[in-house]
Write a protein that holds these residues in place. Structure first.
Motif, PDB file in Angstrom:
ATOM      1  N   ARG A   1       0.820  -1.202   0.000  1.00 23.55           N
ATOM      2  CA  ARG A   1       0.000   0.000   0.000  1.00 23.55           C
ATOM      3  C   ARG A   1       0.867   1.271   0.000  1.00 23.55           C
ATOM      4  O   ARG A   1       0.418   2.334   0.380  1.00 23.55           O
ATOM      5  CB  ARG A   1      -0.936   0.010   1.222  1.00 23.55           C
ATOM      6  N   THR A   2       2.105   1.112  -0.404  1.00 27.82           N
ATOM      7  CA  THR A   2       2.983   2.280  -0.475  1.00 27.82           C
ATOM      8  C   THR A   2       3.763   2.231  -1.788  1.00 27.82           C
ATOM      9  O   THR A   2       4.276   1.177  -2.165  1.00 27.82           O
ATOM     10  CB  THR A   2       3.980   2.292   0.697  1.00 27.82           C
ATOM     11  N   ALA A   3       3.835   3.364  -2.458  1.00 34.07           N
ATOM     12  CA  ALA A   3       4.623   3.462  -3.694  1.00 34.07           C
ATOM     13  C   ALA A   3       5.788   4.390  -3.442  1.00 34.07           C
ATOM     14  O   ALA A   3       5.680   5.370  -2.698  1.00 34.07           O
ATOM     15  CB  ALA A   3       3.769   3.999  -4.831  1.00 34.07           C
ATOM     16  N   MET A   4       6.947   4.049  -4.026  1.00 26.63           N
ATOM     17  CA  MET A   4       8.153   4.832  -3.761  1.00 26.63           C
ATOM     18  C   MET A   4       8.926   5.005  -5.050  1.00 26.63           C
ATOM     19  O   MET A   4       8.978   4.086  -5.890  1.00 26.63           O
ATOM     20  CB  MET A   4       8.987   4.075  -2.731  1.00 26.63           C
ATOM     21  N   ILE A   5       9.490   6.179  -5.233  1.00 30.50           N
ATOM     22  CA  ILE A   5      10.405   6.377  -6.354  1.00 30.50           C
ATOM     23  C   ILE A   5      11.584   7.231  -5.900  1.00 30.50           C
ATOM     24  O   ILE A   5      11.425   8.191  -5.136  1.00 30.50           O
ATOM     25  CB  ILE A   5       9.700   6.990  -7.592  1.00 30.50           C
ATOM     26  N   ARG A   6      12.783   6.835  -6.332  1.00 32.52           N
ATOM     27  CA  ARG A   6      13.988   7.604  -6.004  1.00 32.52           C
ATOM     28  C   ARG A   6      14.025   8.866  -6.878  1.00 32.52           C
ATOM     29  O   ARG A   6      13.655   8.814  -8.055  1.00 32.52           O
ATOM     30  CB  ARG A   6      15.237   6.759  -6.286  1.00 32.52           C
ATOM     31  N   PRO A   7      14.548   9.964  -6.318  1.00 32.90           N
ATOM     32  CA  PRO A   7      14.579  11.236  -7.079  1.00 32.90           C
ATOM     33  C   PRO A   7      15.336  11.107  -8.402  1.00 32.90           C
ATOM     34  O   PRO A   7      14.940  11.710  -9.394  1.00 32.90           O
ATOM     35  CB  PRO A   7      15.298  12.189  -6.139  1.00 32.90           C
ATOM     36  N   GLU A   8      16.409  10.297  -8.405  1.00 33.80           N
ATOM     37  CA  GLU A   8      17.215  10.222  -9.623  1.00 33.80           C
ATOM     38  C   GLU A   8      16.559   9.374 -10.700  1.00 33.80           C
ATOM     39  O   GLU A   8      17.015   9.354 -11.832  1.00 33.80           O
ATOM     40  CB  GLU A   8      18.615   9.682  -9.292  1.00 33.80           C
ATOM     41  N   LYS A   9      15.464   8.680 -10.345  1.00 31.98           N
ATOM     42  CA  LYS A   9      14.780   7.840 -11.339  1.00 31.98           C
ATOM     43  C   LYS A   9      13.642   8.591 -12.007  1.00 31.98           C
ATOM     44  O   LYS A   9      12.870   8.002 -12.768  1.00 31.98           O
ATOM     45  CB  LYS A   9      14.249   6.590 -10.649  1.00 31.98           C
ATOM     46  N   ILE A  10      13.484   9.833 -11.664  1.00 32.31           N
ATOM     47  CA  ILE A  10      12.440  10.650 -12.279  1.00 32.31           C
ATOM     48  C   ILE A  10      13.041  11.361 -13.488  1.00 32.31           C
ATOM     49  O   ILE A  10      14.141  11.910 -13.401  1.00 32.31           O
ATOM     50  CB  ILE A  10      11.873  11.666 -11.258  1.00 32.31           C
ATOM     51  N   TRP A  11      12.326  11.299 -14.591  1.00 32.93           N
ATOM     52  CA  TRP A  11      12.793  11.982 -15.808  1.00 32.93           C
ATOM     53  C   TRP A  11      12.189  13.380 -15.865  1.00 32.93           C
ATOM     54  O   TRP A  11      11.030  13.575 -15.546  1.00 32.93           O
ATOM     55  CB  TRP A  11      12.400  11.180 -17.054  1.00 32.93           C
ATOM     56  N   LEU A  12      13.018  14.330 -16.289  1.00 31.38           N
ATOM     57  CA  LEU A  12      12.557  15.720 -16.351  1.00 31.38           C
ATOM     58  C   LEU A  12      12.563  16.193 -17.808  1.00 31.38           C
ATOM     59  O   LEU A  12      13.523  15.923 -18.544  1.00 31.38           O
ATOM     60  CB  LEU A  12      13.472  16.633 -15.529  1.00 31.38           C
ATOM     61  N   TYR A  13      11.481  16.874 -18.193  1.00 37.33           N
ATOM     62  CA  TYR A  13      11.402  17.408 -19.553  1.00 37.33           C
ATOM     63  C   TYR A  13      10.977  18.863 -19.515  1.00 37.33           C
ATOM     64  O   TYR A  13      10.127  19.237 -18.700  1.00 37.33           O
ATOM     65  CB  TYR A  13      10.362  16.654 -20.387  1.00 37.33           C
ATOM     66  N   PRO A  14      11.507  19.671 -20.468  1.00 39.19           N
ATOM     67  CA  PRO A  14      10.901  20.994 -20.675  1.00 39.19           C
ATOM     68  C   PRO A  14       9.467  20.768 -21.171  1.00 39.19           C
ATOM     69  O   PRO A  14       9.196  19.754 -21.828  1.00 39.19           O
ATOM     70  CB  PRO A  14      11.772  21.626 -21.762  1.00 39.19           C
ATOM     71  N   GLU A  15       8.574  21.701 -20.841  1.00 36.73           N
ATOM     72  CA  GLU A  15       7.154  21.532 -21.176  1.00 36.73           C
ATOM     73  C   GLU A  15       6.949  21.099 -22.629  1.00 36.73           C
ATOM     74  O   GLU A  15       6.161  20.198 -22.915  1.00 36.73           O
ATOM     75  CB  GLU A  15       6.412  22.847 -20.930  1.00 36.73           C
ATOM     76  N   ALA A  16       7.689  21.738 -23.557  1.00 36.27           N
ATOM     77  CA  ALA A  16       7.476  21.503 -24.985  1.00 36.27           C
ATOM     78  C   ALA A  16       7.923  20.102 -25.402  1.00 36.27           C
ATOM     79  O   ALA A  16       7.369  19.528 -26.339  1.00 36.27           O
ATOM     80  CB  ALA A  16       8.235  22.551 -25.803  1.00 36.27           C
ATOM     81  N   GLU A  17       8.871  19.540 -24.696  1.00 34.30           N
ATOM     82  CA  GLU A  17       9.447  18.262 -25.128  1.00 34.30           C
ATOM     83  C   GLU A  17       8.824  17.054 -24.460  1.00 34.30           C
ATOM     84  O   GLU A  17       9.257  15.921 -24.670  1.00 34.30           O
ATOM     85  CB  GLU A  17      10.965  18.246 -24.840  1.00 34.30           C
ATOM     86  N   ALA A  18       7.823  17.270 -23.611  1.00 39.23           N
ATOM     87  CA  ALA A  18       7.257  16.150 -22.863  1.00 39.23           C
ATOM     88  C   ALA A  18       6.644  15.141 -23.812  1.00 39.23           C
ATOM     89  O   ALA A  18       5.912  15.514 -24.733  1.00 39.23           O
ATOM     90  CB  ALA A  18       6.203  16.662 -21.890  1.00 39.23           C
ATOM     91  N   PRO A  19       6.922  13.840 -23.615  1.00 42.67           N
ATOM     92  CA  PRO A  19       6.306  12.819 -24.448  1.00 42.67           C
ATOM     93  C   PRO A  19       4.844  12.657 -24.049  1.00 42.67           C
ATOM     94  O   PRO A  19       4.554  12.249 -22.915  1.00 42.67           O
ATOM     95  CB  PRO A  19       7.123  11.567 -24.137  1.00 42.67           C
ATOM     96  N   GLY A  20       3.922  12.978 -24.963  1.00 47.13           N
ATOM     97  CA  GLY A  20       2.526  13.044 -24.568  1.00 47.13           C
ATOM     98  C   GLY A  20       1.837  11.703 -24.440  1.00 47.13           C
ATOM     99  O   GLY A  20       0.822  11.588 -23.783  1.00 47.13           O
ATOM    100  N   ASP A  21       2.444  10.675 -24.986  1.00 45.51           N
ATOM    101  CA  ASP A  21       1.724   9.418 -25.100  1.00 45.51           C
ATOM    102  C   ASP A  21       2.068   8.412 -24.026  1.00 45.51           C
ATOM    103  O   ASP A  21       1.794   7.240 -24.156  1.00 45.51           O
ATOM    104  CB  ASP A  21       2.029   8.819 -26.479  1.00 45.51           C
ATOM    105  N   ARG A  22       2.723   8.847 -22.930  1.00 47.28           N
ATOM    106  CA  ARG A  22       3.154   7.869 -21.923  1.00 47.28           C
ATOM    107  C   ARG A  22       2.454   8.114 -20.579  1.00 47.28           C
ATOM    108  O   ARG A  22       1.999   9.218 -20.287  1.00 47.28           O
ATOM    109  CB  ARG A  22       4.683   7.965 -21.748  1.00 47.28           C
ATOM    110  N   PRO A  23       2.360   7.050 -19.741  1.00 44.47           N
ATOM    111  CA  PRO A  23       1.690   7.228 -18.437  1.00 44.47           C
ATOM    112  C   PRO A  23       2.580   7.976 -17.437  1.00 44.47           C
ATOM    113  O   PRO A  23       3.768   8.158 -17.685  1.00 44.47           O
ATOM    114  CB  PRO A  23       1.463   5.791 -17.973  1.00 44.47           C
TER     115      PRO A  23
END
Lengths: 321, 396
Positions: free
Chosen positions: B311-333
């Motif tokens: 019942r807990t979800a965790m993600i490490r900060p370095e595993k998060i992908w960052l995109y500029p607004e314009a470059e965000a991939p729109g088709d992914r969850p």
């Protein structure tokens, strides 16, 4: 020429400035000297008045002849110094050397006995909860707050011919009947050890209280146990306290007057009693003064040896092991 | 079982060192002998803790029924906050504390009632605990002398270990004349020279400055691999634990929360405490889920694996992908637009505290591996991608 004077112009101005900075410096130096005298002066005055001056007087008296009442008298002579060395009109006698050696032996063995007694006492106190320790230490120190004469008189009662201890010694055949444990060398040794025990316990306690127990663990970790653990990890840490204790016990015990007088009896003269006799019984001030100076030099030499020892200890390369 | 590991001190030192231990001590100190299988089929350097407990006065449970097996030649780290019981556990292995319950097996022999001086275990103390009245060489020699090893052999072994640790230049000096790093090496040499089955290290680097510490971490690790001795290392520094260990055990309140290889414990923490203690993390609890979609406070989160009882979800900060607004991939969850509230530049990387649309905060880390323009200042907008495979599920 113009060029030369020009060239000289810069240093000239520097030179003209120099006297000004000189006066400032002199004023600064004066102020510093003033501060020094103000702070160190009273102490210095005290030392000169009560230590240097009396010692000088004592030293001087040591070179006088005896007057009719044992008082110092002109002309100056080396007789008192020769007397200390054992020479008198009757020729050389070993009496003084014997007295000095006896005093030394008594002092050294008193120091040794206080060490043997102090270690268990100190480690017993250290093993108690911290809140209880000062109280226990107080019990050790408390007797030394009463007069030494009173305490020594108590031992006279305890060791005298009629005492239970003397009876016990007599029944065990250690002592001829009707004699007491007092007066004598044993009584003197007991008296000295008893009197100076607190002076061994206190510095040892101070050293033992700040013992680094992690060193004891390191010793155990490195296969030491029992006596070897004590000698290698505990004892070296108590050495500074032990050295202070030895100085605090041996030096006063060496010159002690009360104990030898009350417990020693006539046959076991000690240097303190010998000096006192020169002023109180058969007055001979110059001889007494010469004896005192000798004792002072002897003590200072002993202190010097200890100082060298403890210095070497500070930067030792494991000579203690 | 394998015998002595190839990298042991004897192998490193060309000539074999004769066994000179005499008397009944030899039973407990089988150090110089070529290692054989110990009685229980276990081998030299192995540690087994079975139901170990230690209760201090006042009923404080310092160590609570710990079961743990440490392999021979392993660099094992006990990691935990101060007061978690890790030092007490180490001290029980050393023999400075006796467990109130349980068994301690060292090299297959039951040791919980054997006094410290009879254990083939040596400790590197946090305070170094070097004997101040002995020189460096005499400090190192101490253990050998206490074991009554002959003088020529003592000298040989001391000289070798000093050369190995590069402290031979100040053999005659006193510990007081050494720097912190040098003292640390002497303390290490003093333990290693005995060739113990196990070396215990109680936060030995904590008193050193950062740079020296980093150097010694690597050196300590290499030394351990080279000598093949079992090292049990205690630290509260998660970074140190990650750098040095083969396996780590995370402790809290006298219990082991997780034991495993460094990578496993970091990547797959089994509890929130472990996740938070070892590195940084974003953690969300969720009550409901549909298939592999967790309904968390920041929204629906697609996770990589089917959700069971976790019942807990965790993600490490370095595993998060960052995109500029314009470059965000729109088709992914798992795409979350947000606004940077704080950007903490750390040289090699930058930490971003990002506020999502609904006000929740996320910590994301970006390596500064690109041109400076691909970075965000406070107030700037970006898009975060929490890839399903990077999200870990934790029980509870």
């Amino acid at each position: 020429m113009d060029e030369l004077s020009d060239a000289a112009g810069v240093p000239m101005s520097a030179i003209t400035n120099a006297p000004q900075s000189g006066t400032a410096e002199r004023a600064e130096r004066l102020a510093r000297a003033w501060r020094l005298w103000i702070t160190a002066g009273p102490g210095l005055f005290w030392i000169v008045l009560f230590l240097v001056l009396p010692s000088m007087i004592l030293l001087a008296i040591g070179f006088f002849s005896i007057g009719n009442y044992g008082n110092p008298h002109l002309p100056l002579t080396l007789t008192p110094i020769r007397e200390v060395a054992g020479y008198s009109i009757l020729g050389w006698s070993p009496a003084n050397i014997t007295t000095i050696l006896r005093s030394l032996l008594q002092a050294v063995s008193a120091a040794g006995l206080t060490i043997l007694l102090a270690y268990p006492v100190v480690f017993f106190i250290i093993a108690q909860p911290p809140a209880l320790r000062p109280l226990l230490l107080l019990f050790v120190i408390l007797p030394s707050w009463t007069n030494q004469v009173v305490r020594t008189y108590a031992w006279m009662e305890l060791l005298g011919p009629g005492s239970a201890l003397s009876h016990l010694a007599q029944t065990l055949g250690l002592l001829p009947p009707h004699l007491g444990l007092m007066p004598g060398l044993l009584a003197m040794q007991i008296g000295l050890t008893y009197n100076y025990l607190p002076y061994m316990v206190v510095p040892l306690y101070a050293a033992a209280e700040k013992l680094d127990w992690s060193l004891v663990e390191a010793g155990r970790d490195l296969y030491a146990s029992g006596a070897r653990l004590f000698w290698s990890a505990v004892f070296p840490q108590t050495l500074p306290g032990l050295l202070s204790g030895i100085i605090l016990v041996a030096i006063p015990a060496f010159g002690d007057y009360v104990v030898p007088t009350l417990l020693g009896g006539g046959k076991s003269m000690m240097i303190g009693a010998l000096i006192a006799a020169q002023f109180l019984q058969t007055p001979n001030w110059p001889y007494g003064a010469a004896l005192t100076i000798f004792m002072l030099i002897f003590t200072c030499a002993g202190l010097l040896v200890f100082r060298v020892m403890s210095k070497r200890l500070g930067s030792s390369e494991g000579s203690m092991l | 079982m394998s015998g002595r590991l190839p990298g042991s001190l004897n192998a490193f030192i060309a000539e074999p060192v004769p066994a000179t231990i005499t008397g009944n001590r030899a039973q407990h100190l089988p150090m110089s002998a070529p290692v054989a299988a110990a009685p229980n089929g276990s081998i030299r350097g192995a540690i087994a803790l079975e139901g170990i407990s230690r209760v201090f006065g006042g009923g404080v449970i310092a160590v609570d029924q710990i079961n743990l097996t440490i392999q021979p030649g392993e660099f094992f780290t006990l990691l935990g906050p101060s007061g978690c019981g890790k030092t007490t556990l180490l001290r029980m292995i050393a023999g400075f504390e006796t467990p109130d319950a349980g068994r301690i097996l060292i090299s297959g022999r039951e040791m919980q009632n054997v006094p410290a001086h009879l254990r083939a275990v040596n400790t590197v103390f946090q305070s170094y605990a070097l004997f101040p009245h002995l020189s460096v060489a005499e400090n190192i020699e101490f253990g050998l002398r206490m074991r009554r090893i002959a003088r020529p052999e003592r000298k040989l072994r001391v000289d070798r270990i000093m050369a190995l640790l590069q402290i031979d230049a100040f053999a005659r000096r006193n510990p007081a004349q050494l720097s912190g790093g040098q003292r640390q090496r002497v303390a290490l040499a003093r333990a290693l020279v005995n060739e113990p089955d196990v070396v215990l290290l109680d936060e030995p680097l904590s008193a050193l400055d950062a740079k020296l510490r980093a150097e010694l971490q690597v050196e300590l690790m290499r030394m351990q691999k080279r000598l093949g001795m079992t090292f049990v290392f205690v630290t509260h520094d998660q970074h140190e634990a990650l750098v040095m260990s083969d396996r780590i055990a995370v402790m809290e309140r006298g219990r082991l929360l997780q034991v495993g290889p460094v990578l496993d414990v970091y990547e797959q923490p089994r509890s929130v405490f472990v996740a938070e203690f070892l590195g940084q993390s974003n953690i969300w609890k969720f009550a409901t889920h549909a298939g592999n979609v967790a309904q968390t406070p920041i929204g629906n989160l697609v996770v990589g694996a089917p959700i069971g009882t976790q019942r807990t979800a965790m993600i490490r900060p370095e595993k998060i992908w960052l995109y500029p607004e314009a470059e965000a991939p729109g088709d992914r969850p798992n795409l979350f637009p947000g606004t940077v509230r704080e950007a903490i530049y750390q040289g090699a990387s930058t930490h971003y505290h990002v506020e999502l649309a609904d006000g929740a905060m996320i910590l994301a880390l970006d390596t500064n591996n690109q041109a400076a323009e691909r970075s965000w200042g406070p107030g700037e907008k970006l898009v975060l991608e929490l890839k399903p495979g990077n999200i870990m599920l934790i029980d509870g």
